[in-house]
Design a protein around this motif. Structure first.
Motif, mmCIF file in Angstrom:
data_model
loop_
_atom_site.group_PDB
_atom_site.id
_atom_site.type_symbol
_atom_site.label_atom_id
_atom_site.label_comp_id
_atom_site.label_asym_id
_atom_site.label_seq_id
_atom_site.Cartn_x
_atom_site.Cartn_y
_atom_site.Cartn_z
ATOM 1 N N HIS A 101 -13.491 -1.940 -0.836
ATOM 2 C CA HIS A 101 -12.348 -1.032 -0.953
ATOM 3 C C HIS A 101 -12.810 0.426 -0.845
ATOM 4 O O HIS A 101 -12.200 1.241 -0.159
ATOM 5 C CB HIS A 101 -11.652 -1.307 -2.297
ATOM 6 N N HIS A 105 -12.020 3.645 1.979
ATOM 7 C CA HIS A 105 -11.626 5.026 1.691
ATOM 8 C C HIS A 105 -12.599 6.031 2.302
ATOM 9 O O HIS A 105 -12.217 7.135 2.661
ATOM 10 C CB HIS A 105 -11.563 5.250 0.170
ATOM 11 N N HIS A 114 -6.517 1.283 6.090
ATOM 12 C CA HIS A 114 -6.130 1.261 4.677
ATOM 13 C C HIS A 114 -4.996 2.242 4.366
ATOM 14 O O HIS A 114 -4.258 2.063 3.396
ATOM 15 C CB HIS A 114 -7.364 1.567 3.818
ATOM 16 N N HIS A 118 -1.646 2.724 1.648
ATOM 17 C CA HIS A 118 -1.413 3.928 0.835
ATOM 18 C C HIS A 118 -0.173 4.707 1.292
ATOM 19 O O HIS A 118 0.170 5.714 0.669
ATOM 20 C CB HIS A 118 -2.651 4.818 0.834
ATOM 21 N N HIS A 195 -4.193 4.870 -8.443
ATOM 22 C CA HIS A 195 -4.939 4.734 -7.183
ATOM 23 C C HIS A 195 -4.053 5.162 -6.005
ATOM 24 O O HIS A 195 -4.542 5.629 -4.983
ATOM 25 C CB HIS A 195 -5.424 3.294 -7.009
HETATM 26 ZN ZN LIG Z 1 -7.113 2.149 -1.702
#
Ligand SMILES: [Zn+2]
Ligand SMILES: [Zn+2]
Length: 265
Positions: A101, A105, A114, A118, A195
């Motif tokens: 993960h 990022h 990703h 988000h 997050h």
């Molecule tokens: Zn994330």
């Protein structure tokens, strides 16, 4: 979730919609909120490419790397009691998930995949399904491959997979859930909502999927008292529909592929 798995989706809705109505973190948020139908498409159709990709990744990895792990390791691991195996799968898988993960990022090309997840601006149990299949195949692959390599029993991996899925739905749900001091140990909705926060102090924090203390160990935890973020989302120019979102990471767009480190709060 399998192909057109409407029954599982209905059961999930019957569990989570009343919980969100009764214990809503944002009680004013509508069930049929913005992007509801697009997220419904994810919930119905995204399971098939993910399942196929995951089977390919696990099969390829175990057939190539499987020989590196001696047989006696697998025998010792799978002969433990089921409950112990399940606890171990959660710890091992989540440490691996954490780093996968984090890579999504940190690496700009991976972030483009990703960023779809988000782009959620109103979090609820359904929104949690909005994940690019490549993103989910690789992060879930990172969680599951070590479990198969180490020889955990199929039953323990199946129980782990169920807990992982249920926990992921809960993390995104629009619920106020006070878990007390356990919040430093286990990932809670508050932990994962941070997050998703569109706030600079929260960028690149709370990567763990199940065990919050992993973020504490690696210095990436952000869990300020009882507060929750004011807003969620990203500044990346994410399109609105499922097909466009699947294509988004693959379309060259020059300098617009921002990473969380460069985007503005
Ligand atoms: Zn994330
Ligand atoms: Zn999420």
């Amino acid at each position: 979730m399998g192909v057109f798995d409407i029954k599982a989706l209905l059961i999930t809705a019957l569990i989570f919609v009343p919980i969100e109505r009764l214990f809503g973190l944002r009680p004013g948020q509508k069930i049929f909120r913005k992007a509801f139908f697009n997220d419904l498409i994810y919930a119905l159709f995204n399971g098939a490419p993910i399942a196929l990709g995951l089977i390919a990744v696990v099969t390829l990895s175990t057939s190539t790397l499987g020989r590196l792990v001696p047989d006696y390791v697998g025998r010792a691991v799978s002969s433990q009691p089921i409950w112990l195996q399940v606890m171990e799968t959660i710890v091992i898988a989540d440490i691996c998930f954490y780093f996968a993960h984090r890579a999504f990022h940190a690496v700009p090309f991976l972030w483009r995949f990703h960023a779809i997840h988000h782009s959620i601006e109103e979090l609820d149990w359904l929104a949690g399904h909005r994940i690019h299949p490549i993103d989910q195949i690789l992060t879930k692959g990172a969680s599951f491959v070590p479990l198969y390599l180490l020889g955990f029993s199929n039953e323990s991996i199946a129980i782990f997979a169920f807990i992982f899925h249920a926990h992921a739905l809960l993390l995104h749900a629009n619920v106020k859930l006070n878990v007390g001091p356990l919040r430093w140990l286990i990932a809670s909705p508050q932990f994962h909502h941070w997050h998703h926060a569109r706030a600079r102090a929260a960028y690149d924090k709370n990567f763990a999927g199940q065990l919050a203390f992993i973020d504490m160990l690696f210095g990436t935890m952000h869990l300020p008292a009882d507060t929750v973020p004011e807003r969620y989302g990203v500044d990346d120019p994410i399109p609105q529909t499922y097909i466009e979102q699947l294509a988004y990471p693959l379309i060259p767009r020059g300098k617009t592929n921002e990473t969380p480190a460069t985007r503005d709060a």
